[in-house]
Every structure is written in structure tokens, then in C-alpha cells.
Scaffold this active site. Structure first.
Site, PDB file in Angstrom:
ATOM      1  CG  HIS A   1      -1.783   1.138   1.387  1.00 55.07           C
ATOM      2  ND1 HIS A   1      -2.685   1.224   2.407  1.00 55.07           N
ATOM      3  CD2 HIS A   1      -1.948   2.252   0.659  1.00 55.07           C
ATOM      4  CE1 HIS A   1      -3.367   2.356   2.296  1.00 55.07           C
ATOM      5  NE2 HIS A   1      -2.917   2.993   1.238  1.00 55.07           N
TER       6      HIS A   1
ATOM      7  CD  GLU B   1      -5.708   5.799  -0.087  1.00 51.12           C
ATOM      8  OE1 GLU B   1      -6.882   5.834  -0.443  1.00 51.12           O
ATOM      9  OE2 GLU B   1      -5.284   5.048   0.810  1.00 51.12           O
TER      10      GLU B   1
END
Length: 99
Positions: free
Chosen positions: A28, A31
Site C-alpha cells: 500500500h 495514496e
């Protein structure tokens, strides 16, 4: 998944072990970080995929690099909107990234 997108170097050992076991490597990142952070995470952790990674849309060179290296971005527009990373679906960069 990164709790802190900026903690890339601290995960190198774990990702190396996962690669040795033949796992698909993904993290991840991107973002809330930058396009360059997306590229850096991929290079340092030898990622196959990126969870989210919409920051890559801010750099034509990073998008080209992702394409050339066949790196998949797993994007969730609803999450991006709920986390206020993107205002709404009409301005979400998913089309730009896809193209």
C-alpha cells in the site's frame, strides 16, 4: 500493507523473504505520498503490484515507467473518495492511469 507509506526501507528484509518464497509482492503506497514514492517503493521492495498508487497520476514519467515495467495498480476509487484523497468520481485519476 504499509501503515506508513513513507516506511519503505524498513520492510526490505520481509519483502525479500516473500520474494524468495515466490509470493506476489504488493504494498500500500501512493495514496497519500508522491509519484516518486510509488516508484521508490517498487524499486526498493521489488514490487509486482501496488495497492492504490493514485499519486502516480501526478507524474507522466512515473506512469510511463509503471507501464514499461508492467506494474499493476490496484485502485479503489470509493476508498480514495472516503479518505478525501479525491473529491469525487468525476475527478478521480483512474482513467488517466488506465490510459
Amino acid at each position: 500493507m504499509f501503515e506508513d507509506e513513507f516506511a519503505v526501507p524498513s520492510f526490505k528484509r520481509e519483502f525479500k523473504k516473500a520474494k524468495q518464497k515466490g509470493l506476489i509482492l504488493k504494498a500500500h503506497v501512493g495514496e497519500f505520498g508522491t509519484a516518486e514514492l510509488v516508484r521508490k517503493a517498487i524499486e526498493e521492495l521489488e514490487l509486482d503490484q501496488v495497492q492504490l498508487g493514485i499519486a502516480a497520476a501526478d507524474s507522466r514519467s512515473v506512469m510511463s515507467w509503471l507501464c514499461a515495467n508492467k506494474i499493476q495498480l490496484n485502485i479503489c476509487p470509493t476508498s480514495n473518495i472516503l479518505l478525501s484523497r479525491v473529491e469525487n468520481y468525476s475527478v478521480h485519476p483512474i482513467r488517466k492511469l488506465y490510459d
